[in-house]
Motif scaffolding. Structure first.
Motif, PDB file in Angstrom:
ATOM      1  N   ALA A  13       0.832  -1.209   0.000  1.00  5.07           N
ATOM      2  CA  ALA A  13       0.000   0.000   0.000  1.00  5.07           C
ATOM      3  C   ALA A  13       0.862   1.253   0.000  1.00  5.07           C
ATOM      4  CB  ALA A  13      -0.922  -0.003   1.215  1.00  5.07           C
ATOM      5  N   LEU A  14       1.963   1.247   0.747  1.00  8.92           N
ATOM      6  CA  LEU A  14       2.862   2.394   0.783  1.00  8.92           C
ATOM      7  C   LEU A  14       3.523   2.610  -0.577  1.00  8.92           C
ATOM      8  CD1 LEU A  14       4.122   4.634   2.490  1.00  8.92           C
ATOM      9  CD2 LEU A  14       5.934   3.024   3.102  1.00  8.92           C
ATOM     10  N   GLN A  15       3.926   1.544  -1.235  1.00  7.76           N
ATOM     11  CA  GLN A  15       4.519   1.659  -2.568  1.00  7.76           C
ATOM     12  C   GLN A  15       3.530   2.249  -3.555  1.00  7.76           C
ATOM     13  OE1 GLN A  15       7.839   1.544  -1.823  1.00  7.76           O
ATOM     14  NE2 GLN A  15       7.950   0.773  -3.886  1.00  7.76           N
ATOM     15  N   GLN A  19       3.701   5.926  -5.685  1.00  7.41           N
ATOM     16  CA  GLN A  19       3.595   6.001  -7.137  1.00  7.41           C
ATOM     17  C   GLN A  19       2.492   6.941  -7.592  1.00  7.41           C
ATOM     18  OE1 GLN A  19       2.967   2.032  -8.539  1.00  7.41           O
ATOM     19  NE2 GLN A  19       4.909   1.294  -7.739  1.00  7.41           N
ATOM     20  N   THR A  20       1.409   7.025  -6.840  1.00  5.96           N
ATOM     21  CA  THR A  20       0.254   7.784  -7.315  1.00  5.96           C
ATOM     22  C   THR A  20       0.154   9.164  -6.680  1.00  5.96           C
ATOM     23  OG1 THR A  20      -1.118   6.663  -5.672  1.00  5.96           O
ATOM     24  CG2 THR A  20      -1.089   5.732  -7.870  1.00  5.96           C
ATOM     25  N   VAL A  21       0.027   9.242  -5.379  1.00  2.00           N
ATOM     26  CA  VAL A  21      -0.236  10.510  -4.708  1.00  2.00           C
ATOM     27  C   VAL A  21       1.000  11.391  -4.652  1.00  2.00           C
ATOM     28  CG1 VAL A  21      -0.961  11.565  -2.542  1.00  2.00           C
ATOM     29  CG2 VAL A  21      -2.092   9.505  -3.363  1.00  2.00           C
ATOM     30  N   GLU A  22       2.100  10.851  -4.187  1.00  2.00           N
ATOM     31  CA  GLU A  22       3.297  11.663  -3.994  1.00  2.00           C
ATOM     32  C   GLU A  22       3.843  12.188  -5.324  1.00  2.00           C
ATOM     33  OE1 GLU A  22       4.122  12.578  -1.028  1.00  2.00           O
ATOM     34  OE2 GLU A  22       2.755  11.211  -0.018  1.00  2.00           O
ATOM     35  N   GLY A  26       4.719  16.090  -6.268  1.00  2.00           N
ATOM     36  CA  GLY A  26       6.045  16.406  -6.795  1.00  2.00           C
ATOM     37  C   GLY A  26       5.955  17.169  -8.106  1.00  2.00           C
ATOM     38  N   THR A  27       5.011  16.781  -8.957  1.00  2.82           N
ATOM     39  CA  THR A  27       4.788  17.491 -10.214  1.00  2.82           C
ATOM     40  C   THR A  27       4.341  18.921  -9.952  1.00  2.82           C
ATOM     41  OG1 THR A  27       4.196  15.442 -11.343  1.00  2.82           O
ATOM     42  CG2 THR A  27       3.445  17.496 -12.351  1.00  2.82           C
TER      43      THR A  27
END
Length: 79
Positions: A13-15, A19-22, A26-27
């Motif tokens: 779940a952390l991975q 990949q999706t939220v963080e 960052g973008t």
């Protein structure tokens, strides 16, 4: 929380979150320059963040359409 992350399901779940939220935040920071809000007040900050999120989503949509996606596929997926 550490106990949950120690399990294989918690690590997965952390991975997925990384990949999706963080990536989206960052973008917003790197490409759109949203490192701090330029306006005062909660309403103004919310409006600024909403505009930034809209810009990110429009970039994703443009990339998807350039890659061969169609608006008809998008309407079917949304329904």
């Amino acid at each position: 929380m550490r106990a949950k992350l120690a399990t294989p399901a918690g690590a997965a779940a952390l991975q997925l979150r990384k990949q999706t939220v963080e990536r989206t935040f960052g973008t917003m920071k790197a490409q759109l320059g949203l490192r701090q809000f330029l306006h005062r007040g909660l309403a103004a900050a919310q409006a600024e963040f909403t505009l930034c999120a809209l810009a990110v989503n429009l970039q994703k949509l443009a990339r998807w359409l350039q890659g061969g996606g169609s608006l008809e596929q998008l309407h079917k997926a949304a329904a």
